[in-house]
Design an enzyme around this catalytic site. Structure first.
Site, PDB file in Angstrom:
ATOM      1  CE  LYS A  11      -3.837  -2.123   2.094  1.00 30.52           C
ATOM      2  NZ  LYS A  11      -5.066  -2.035   3.271  1.00 30.52           N
ATOM      3  CE1 TYR A  51      -9.478  -3.389  -0.017  1.00 33.90           C
ATOM      4  CE2 TYR A  51      -8.551  -1.424  -1.139  1.00 33.90           C
ATOM      5  CZ  TYR A  51      -8.204  -2.641  -0.451  1.00 33.90           C
ATOM      6  OH  TYR A  51      -7.094  -2.611   0.299  1.00 33.90           O
ATOM      7  CG  PHE A  59     -13.519   0.474   6.756  1.00 35.92           C
ATOM      8  CD1 PHE A  59     -13.195   0.047   5.501  1.00 35.92           C
ATOM      9  CD2 PHE A  59     -14.219  -0.369   7.412  1.00 35.92           C
ATOM     10  CE1 PHE A  59     -13.237  -1.431   5.103  1.00 35.92           C
ATOM     11  CE2 PHE A  59     -14.485  -1.706   7.484  1.00 35.92           C
ATOM     12  CZ  PHE A  59     -13.984  -2.183   6.055  1.00 35.92           C
ATOM     13  CG  ASN A 114      -3.870  -2.078   6.613  1.00 33.38           C
ATOM     14  OD1 ASN A 114      -3.639  -1.685   5.678  1.00 33.38           O
ATOM     15  ND2 ASN A 114      -4.831  -2.776   7.255  1.00 33.38           N
ATOM     16  CG  HIS A 117      -5.259  -6.401  -0.435  1.00 33.83           C
ATOM     17  ND1 HIS A 117      -6.547  -6.535   0.005  1.00 33.83           N
ATOM     18  CD2 HIS A 117      -5.338  -7.273  -1.373  1.00 33.83           C
ATOM     19  CE1 HIS A 117      -7.149  -7.408  -0.205  1.00 33.83           C
ATOM     20  NE2 HIS A 117      -6.461  -7.856  -1.283  1.00 33.83           N
ATOM     21  CD  GLU A 128      -8.851  -9.631  -3.655  1.00 34.36           C
ATOM     22  OE1 GLU A 128      -7.508  -9.971  -3.521  1.00 34.36           O
ATOM     23  OE2 GLU A 128      -9.456  -9.247  -2.904  1.00 34.36           O
TER      24      GLU A 128
HETATM   25  P1  RTP Z   1      -6.915  -6.220   3.469  1.00 30.89           P
HETATM   26  O1  RTP Z   1      -8.185  -6.562   2.643  1.00 30.89           O
HETATM   27  O2  RTP Z   1      -6.449  -4.775   2.974  1.00 30.89           O
HETATM   28  O3  RTP Z   1      -5.851  -7.174   3.153  1.00 30.89           O
HETATM   29  O4  RTP Z   1      -6.922  -6.312   4.842  1.00 30.89           O
HETATM   30  P2  RTP Z   1      -7.922  -7.164   5.907  1.00 30.89           P
HETATM   31  O5  RTP Z   1      -8.359  -8.374   5.100  1.00 30.89           O
HETATM   32  O6  RTP Z   1      -6.966  -7.184   6.968  1.00 30.89           O
HETATM   33  O7  RTP Z   1      -9.093  -6.311   6.186  1.00 30.89           O
HETATM   34  P3  RTP Z   1     -10.403  -5.807   5.601  1.00 30.89           P
HETATM   35  O8  RTP Z   1     -11.600  -6.331   6.499  1.00 30.89           O
HETATM   36  O9  RTP Z   1     -10.590  -6.671   4.354  1.00 30.89           O
HETATM   37  O10 RTP Z   1     -10.568  -4.315   5.215  1.00 30.89           O
HETATM   38  C1  RTP Z   1      -9.873  -3.999   4.198  1.00 30.89           C
HETATM   39  C2  RTP Z   1      -9.165  -2.504   4.582  1.00 30.89           C
HETATM   40  O11 RTP Z   1     -10.023  -1.632   5.191  1.00 30.89           O
HETATM   41  C3  RTP Z   1      -9.300  -0.751   6.181  1.00 30.89           C
HETATM   42  N1  RTP Z   1     -10.324  -1.049   7.418  1.00 30.89           N
HETATM   43  N2  RTP Z   1     -10.587  -0.195   8.272  1.00 30.89           N
HETATM   44  N3  RTP Z   1     -11.485   1.523  10.224  1.00 30.89           N
HETATM   45  C4  RTP Z   1     -11.733   0.320  10.046  1.00 30.89           C
HETATM   46  O12 RTP Z   1     -12.304  -0.315  11.100  1.00 30.89           O
HETATM   47  C5  RTP Z   1     -10.910  -0.608   9.110  1.00 30.89           C
HETATM   48  N4  RTP Z   1     -11.580  -1.738   8.889  1.00 30.89           N
HETATM   49  C6  RTP Z   1     -10.601  -2.236   7.746  1.00 30.89           C
HETATM   50  C7  RTP Z   1      -7.992  -1.670   6.373  1.00 30.89           C
HETATM   51  O13 RTP Z   1      -7.160  -0.923   5.774  1.00 30.89           O
HETATM   52  C8  RTP Z   1      -8.040  -2.909   5.886  1.00 30.89           C
HETATM   53  O14 RTP Z   1      -6.945  -3.247   5.476  1.00 30.89           O
HETATM   54 MG    MG Z   2      -9.518  -8.066   3.259  1.00 32.02          MG
END
Ligand code: RTP
Ligand code: MG
Length: 141
Positions: A11, A51, A59, A114, A117, A128
């Site tokens: 990212k 996304y 978010f 963070n 991804h 994807e």
């Molecule tokens: P990613 O998809 O980026 O690999 O991350 P992830 O599976 O760990 O998290 P996901 O639930 O898919 O959420 C995608 C991205 O959205 C942001 N996020 N912000 N503020 C919040 O509560 C929140 N929750 C998620 C994060 O940048 C996350 O990587």
């Molecule tokens: Mg995710």
């Protein structure tokens, strides 16, 4: 164990920190092969499309703004158990909860910024990878 592919994105925060190579080394050290790679600056439409599954989440707007704030590096990784292996390397979504030694523990600043991804299922990985790479640009080995 099945050979899988997963979609990985370094990212904008991690690109800005100049740790692309360190993150690639972790993939290679864990036995994941980089079978496709490109650096790009996502348009708003590309980030929203990528996304789309999160479009209704509170978010979403901040996530899209962050993802278009600078260039990213997108790669497809291939190896045994690649989807889970990659997510283990990344660590928890919130870097405050990420285990020591994970990419997010070491390089991420916040749940928004963070660092990386990773696809969360085989079905999403296929979608994807195809979002960024035509089949002719994935070099399976
Ligand atoms: P990613 O998809 O980026 O690999 O991350 P992830 O599976 O760990 O998290 P996901 O639930 O898919 O959420 C995608 C991205 O959205 C942001 N996020 N912000 N503020 C919040 O509560 C929140 N929750 C998620 C994060 O940048 C996350 O990587
Ligand atoms: Mg995710």
């Amino acid at each position: 164990m099945a050979i899988e592919r997963t979609l990985s994105i370094i990212k904008p925060d991690a690109v800005a920190k100049n740790v692309i190579g360190q993150i690639y080394s972790r993939f290679e050290g864990a036995g994941l092969k980089i079978v496709a790679s490109r650096m790009m600056h996502l348009s708003r439409a590309e980030a929203e499309g990528f996304y789309a599954v999160h479009a209704a989440r509170p978010f979403f707007k901040d996530l899209v703004e962050f993802m278009i704030s600078g260039p990213v590096v997108v790669q497809a990784l291939e190896g045994e158990n690649a989807i889970l292996k990659h997510r283990d390397l990344m660590g928890a979504t919130n870097p405050k909860e990420a285990a020591a030694g994970t990419i997010r523990a070491d390089f991420a600043d916040s749940i928004d910024a963070n660092a990386v991804h990773g696809s969360d299922s085989a079905e999403n990985a296929a979608i994807e990878i195809a979002y960024f790479f035509p089949a002719s640009q994935v070099f399976s080995r």
